[in-house]
Design a protein around this motif. Structure first.
Motif, PDB file in Angstrom:
ATOM      1  N   TRP A   1       9.624  44.930   3.939  1.00 19.77           N
ATOM      2  CA  TRP A   1      10.358  45.095   5.163  1.00 19.77           C
ATOM      3  C   TRP A   1       9.684  44.005   6.407  1.00 19.77           C
ATOM      4  O   TRP A   1      10.298  43.563   7.149  1.00 19.77           O
ATOM      5  CB  TRP A   1      10.010  46.438   5.824  1.00 19.77           C
ATOM      6  N   ARG A   2       8.266  43.783   6.157  1.00 18.66           N
ATOM      7  CA  ARG A   2       7.801  42.615   7.057  1.00 18.66           C
ATOM      8  C   ARG A   2       8.385  41.297   6.790  1.00 18.66           C
ATOM      9  O   ARG A   2       8.738  40.398   7.413  1.00 18.66           O
ATOM     10  CB  ARG A   2       6.332  42.557   6.769  1.00 18.66           C
ATOM     11  N   TRP A   3       8.465  40.982   5.535  1.00 19.00           N
ATOM     12  CA  TRP A   3       9.190  39.534   4.969  1.00 19.00           C
ATOM     13  C   TRP A   3      10.556  39.512   5.156  1.00 19.00           C
ATOM     14  O   TRP A   3      11.075  38.532   5.753  1.00 19.00           O
ATOM     15  CB  TRP A   3       9.021  39.472   3.463  1.00 19.00           C
ATOM     16  N   LEU A   4      11.240  40.800   5.311  1.00 17.45           N
ATOM     17  CA  LEU A   4      12.682  40.843   5.553  1.00 17.45           C
ATOM     18  C   LEU A   4      12.934  40.510   7.288  1.00 17.45           C
ATOM     19  O   LEU A   4      13.891  39.961   7.646  1.00 17.45           O
ATOM     20  CB  LEU A   4      13.183  42.323   5.184  1.00 17.45           C
ATOM     21  N   ALA A   5      12.000  41.001   7.854  1.00 13.02           N
ATOM     22  CA  ALA A   5      12.031  40.846   9.457  1.00 13.02           C
ATOM     23  C   ALA A   5      11.800  39.196   9.553  1.00 13.02           C
ATOM     24  O   ALA A   5      12.353  38.751  10.470  1.00 13.02           O
ATOM     25  CB  ALA A   5      10.819  41.622  10.172  1.00 13.02           C
ATOM     26  N   ILE A   6      10.992  38.676   8.829  1.00 12.28           N
ATOM     27  CA  ILE A   6      10.401  37.152   8.877  1.00 12.28           C
ATOM     28  C   ILE A   6      12.018  36.452   8.865  1.00 12.28           C
ATOM     29  O   ILE A   6      12.435  35.462   9.425  1.00 12.28           O
ATOM     30  CB  ILE A   6       9.381  36.801   8.277  1.00 12.28           C
ATOM     31  N   CYS A   7      12.814  36.769   7.671  1.00 13.71           N
ATOM     32  CA  CYS A   7      14.052  36.311   7.194  1.00 13.71           C
ATOM     33  C   CYS A   7      15.082  36.582   8.280  1.00 13.71           C
ATOM     34  O   CYS A   7      15.793  35.382   8.550  1.00 13.71           O
ATOM     35  CB  CYS A   7      14.364  36.788   6.026  1.00 13.71           C
ATOM     36  N   CYS A   8      14.930  37.712   8.894  1.00 10.98           N
ATOM     37  CA  CYS A   8      15.945  38.140  10.095  1.00 10.98           C
ATOM     38  C   CYS A   8      15.753  37.084  11.166  1.00 10.98           C
ATOM     39  O   CYS A   8      16.662  37.157  12.247  1.00 10.98           O
ATOM     40  CB  CYS A   8      15.851  39.478  10.353  1.00 10.98           C
ATOM     41  N   SER A   9      14.505  36.616  11.381  1.00 12.06           N
ATOM     42  CA  SER A   9      14.234  35.687  12.596  1.00 12.06           C
ATOM     43  C   SER A   9      14.674  34.359  12.280  1.00 12.06           C
ATOM     44  O   SER A   9      14.775  33.637  13.502  1.00 12.06           O
ATOM     45  CB  SER A   9      12.716  35.589  12.840  1.00 12.06           C
ATOM     46  N   VAL A  10      15.082  33.934  11.335  1.00 11.40           N
ATOM     47  CA  VAL A  10      15.497  32.372  11.046  1.00 11.40           C
ATOM     48  C   VAL A  10      16.965  32.281  11.814  1.00 11.40           C
ATOM     49  O   VAL A  10      16.963  31.229  12.549  1.00 11.40           O
ATOM     50  CB  VAL A  10      15.640  32.158   9.767  1.00 11.40           C
ATOM     51  N   PRO A  11      18.033  33.013  11.772  1.00 10.66           N
ATOM     52  CA  PRO A  11      19.255  32.732  12.294  1.00 10.66           C
ATOM     53  C   PRO A  11      19.210  32.573  13.915  1.00 10.66           C
ATOM     54  O   PRO A  11      19.899  31.333  14.485  1.00 10.66           O
ATOM     55  CB  PRO A  11      20.123  33.808  11.917  1.00 10.66           C
ATOM     56  N   PRO A  12      18.545  33.377  14.565  1.00 10.90           N
ATOM     57  CA  PRO A  12      18.498  33.179  15.894  1.00 10.90           C
ATOM     58  C   PRO A  12      17.836  32.140  16.359  1.00 10.90           C
ATOM     59  O   PRO A  12      18.036  31.334  17.610  1.00 10.90           O
ATOM     60  CB  PRO A  12      17.771  34.480  16.472  1.00 10.90           C
ATOM     61  N   SER A  13      16.703  31.728  15.737  1.00 10.98           N
ATOM     62  CA  SER A  13      16.032  30.413  15.773  1.00 10.98           C
ATOM     63  C   SER A  13      16.892  29.139  15.671  1.00 10.98           C
ATOM     64  O   SER A  13      16.804  28.434  16.711  1.00 10.98           O
ATOM     65  CB  SER A  13      14.666  30.396  14.930  1.00 10.98           C
ATOM     66  N   LEU A  14      17.634  29.193  14.855  1.00 12.03           N
ATOM     67  CA  LEU A  14      18.612  28.101  14.279  1.00 12.03           C
ATOM     68  C   LEU A  14      19.661  28.051  15.560  1.00 12.03           C
ATOM     69  O   LEU A  14      19.938  27.071  16.088  1.00 12.03           O
ATOM     70  CB  LEU A  14      19.156  28.291  12.915  1.00 12.03           C
ATOM     71  N   MET A  15      20.106  29.253  16.059  1.00 11.59           N
ATOM     72  CA  MET A  15      21.057  29.453  17.164  1.00 11.59           C
ATOM     73  C   MET A  15      20.446  28.590  18.353  1.00 11.59           C
ATOM     74  O   MET A  15      21.246  27.847  19.061  1.00 11.59           O
ATOM     75  CB  MET A  15      21.618  30.778  17.316  1.00 11.59           C
ATOM     76  N   MET A  16      19.278  28.950  18.590  1.00 16.08           N
ATOM     77  CA  MET A  16      18.650  28.318  19.946  1.00 16.08           C
ATOM     78  C   MET A  16      18.705  26.901  19.677  1.00 16.08           C
ATOM     79  O   MET A  16      19.023  26.206  20.806  1.00 16.08           O
ATOM     80  CB  MET A  16      17.304  28.885  20.118  1.00 16.08           C
TER      81      MET A  16
END
Length: 499
Positions: free
Chosen positions: A194-209
């Motif tokens: 679950w921690r690594w999954l949370a890291i992966c989930c942070s990638v799309p919003p970072s790209l959007m910015m």
């Protein structure tokens, strides 16, 4: 006298037809010179928001089993805590809808999108660093807030950028990216914790910015702020160098001047405001009352009763997610050909049939219930009967998910982004998003009470009645918006001819 009046009426009708034909020819000539490359780039940058939103929604499914069997007692969830971990996102999203309605009017569509990437990343960072259950709740609440803002801003951003030929297709990409995000979370959850999954989930919003830094504000918002030169530059970027963008700019400007500049409560008396607001509100209520959460809740049990070799609930969820992605993709491809209204009707009928069949399935299962004192032979007979009926449940689930993905999944969000006049777009969209997420929370939290009070069969038959009601509502009240400019759609509600 009657003859003269009739002749005058006929002449006026002919003039109106000629004006309409001329307008259509002018639009076709303009759109023939439009190049969509940059429009597609801007759409891609913006739909990274719904992709992030999908990861938020899908995150709880693979993570809850991990946290309910966690070796760390500080992060061990019981059933009630697991329920809140999944549903508290809807509370944050409801608040985010209100916040988003204020943001799009104050700072614009582009900056609202860029800023909402921050709570996505911040929320997942809290989850990654979580040392207790309350940190998990806060992380989910913050990502829910970002999801609510995103679910309002992105449809508006796309609808105000796109022209009428591709607005349906591009607007439907919002729901497509949501279900892609859900499926991505399900798939990743099969392989990482679950921690690594949370890291992966942070990638799309970072790209959007990052990507949104290079995209323009919408021309309609810029014109509403009196920034004509910036609006022309945005249109030139979106339509290409060869398009005579002054025509479109003038049309938008004329419509904005006709409406007035600022929204006031007295505007709610205007049929051009209250009619689309009622339609948007009811679309969001009906979307949540179709039973989509109930079907998702029962997906694992249905696969197990059908004796599929499913080792974990996650794999069943992935299969459901794949079906959603495929048929939402089909909706994207046919949206500007079939039209919004037709897809809503087909979707509603499909879901009414499937939820009725679900009710029959649960009714027949309940009639075959065997008391605990029954013999092994009777228990075996009951299990065989359950297996014989499993095809009905599987078929119902497949039809329901297909129907929802084709219509009542993507279309309400698309119509919401099309029907509101620009001066009330932020307020009205906020009302719709708040309604959607509030209904999602109510249905999710009261679902078990409905099951106990109405029985499983009765609950699904209630959903079937709601699906019938949404078909009737669609036929009676929802206008077709395919192929119309936003200004023409607004004119439809005002009862005037569009620009």
């Amino acid at each position: 006298m009657d003859v003269r009046t009739e002749r005058k009426r006929l002449l006026e009708a002919e003039d109106e037809d000629e004006n309409l034909s001329g307008l259509l020819l002018e639009q076709d000539a303009y759109l023939s010179k439009v190049r969509n490359k940059n429009l597609y780039l801007a759409t891609f940058a913006s739909v990274l928001g719904p992709l992030s939103f999908g990861f938020v929604l899908g995150y709880s499914s693979p993570v809850i089993p991990q946290l309910t069997h966690n070796s760390d007692p500080r992060l061990l969830l019981d059933n009630d805590q697991a329920s809140w971990f999944g549903s508290i996102v809807t509370v944050g999203a409801a608040v985010g809808g209100l916040l988003g309605g204020w943001m799009v009017e104050k700072i614009g569509r582009k900056l609202s999108l860029m800023f909402c990437s921050l709570p996505f990343v911040f929320g997942f960072t809290i989850i990654i660093a979580a040392q207790n259950v309350w940190m998990l709740y806060v992380g989910r609440l913050v990502t829910g807030l970002a999801s609510g803002v995103t679910s309002l801003v992105v449809p508006l951003y796309i609808s105000e950028m796109a022209h009428e030929r591709v607005r349906g297709t591009l607007g439907s990409c919002v729901q497509l990216m949501v279900v892609l995000g859900i499926m991505g979370a399900y798939l990743a959850g099969l392989f990482i914790d679950w921690r690594w999954l949370a890291i992966c989930c942070s990638v799309p919003p970072s790209l959007m910015m990052v990507c949104m830094c290079f995209m323009p504000e919408t021309p309609r918002f810029l014109l509403s702020q009196g920034k004509r030169r910036e609006a022309e530059e945005a249109l030139r970027f979106l339509r290409g160098l060869d398009a005579p963008i002054q025509l479109e700019c003038a049309r938008i400007e004329d419509a904005s001047e006709e409406q007035g500049s600022r929204f006031q409560i007295a505007d709610l008396k205007d049929p051009g405001v209250y009619k689309p607001l009622v339609i948007g509100f009811m679309l969001m209520v009906f979307q949540q009352m179709t039973g989509i959460n109930a079907i998702m809740f029962y997906a694992q049990n249905i696969f197990e009763q059908a004796h599929f070799k499913v080792n974990t609930s996650d794999l069943a969820s992935v299969i459901v997610g794949v079906i959603q992605v495929i048929f939402t993709g089909v909706a994207v491809l046919i949206m500007d050909r079939a039209g919004r209204k037709v897809l809503l009707i087909i979707s509603g009928v499909s879901m009414a049939i499937s939820t009725t069949a679900f009710g029959i399935y649960f009714y027949l299962i309940s009639r075959q219930h065997i008391p605990t004192s029954s013999s092994h032979a009777m228990l075996a007979a009951s299990e065989a009967a359950h297996t014989d009926l499993a095809w009905l449940a599987l078929a119902s689930m497949a039809v329901f998910i297909t129907g929802f993905a084709l219509g009542w999944g993507p279309v309400p969000w698309l119509i919401m982004s099309e029907i509101f006049p620009i001066k009330v777009r932020g307020f009205a969209s906020a009302v719709c998003v708040l309604t959607n997420w509030s209904m999602a929370f109510v249905v999710t939290k009261t679902f078990q009470y409905m099951m106990n009070f109405l029985t499983s069969a009765g609950t699904f038959w209630m959903f079937a009645c709601m699906c019938v009601a949404n078909v009737i509502f669609t036929i009676a009240f929802i206008p077709e918006t395919k192929g119309k400019t936003l200004e023409q759609i607004e004119a439809t509600f005002r009862g005037t001819s569009g620009p």
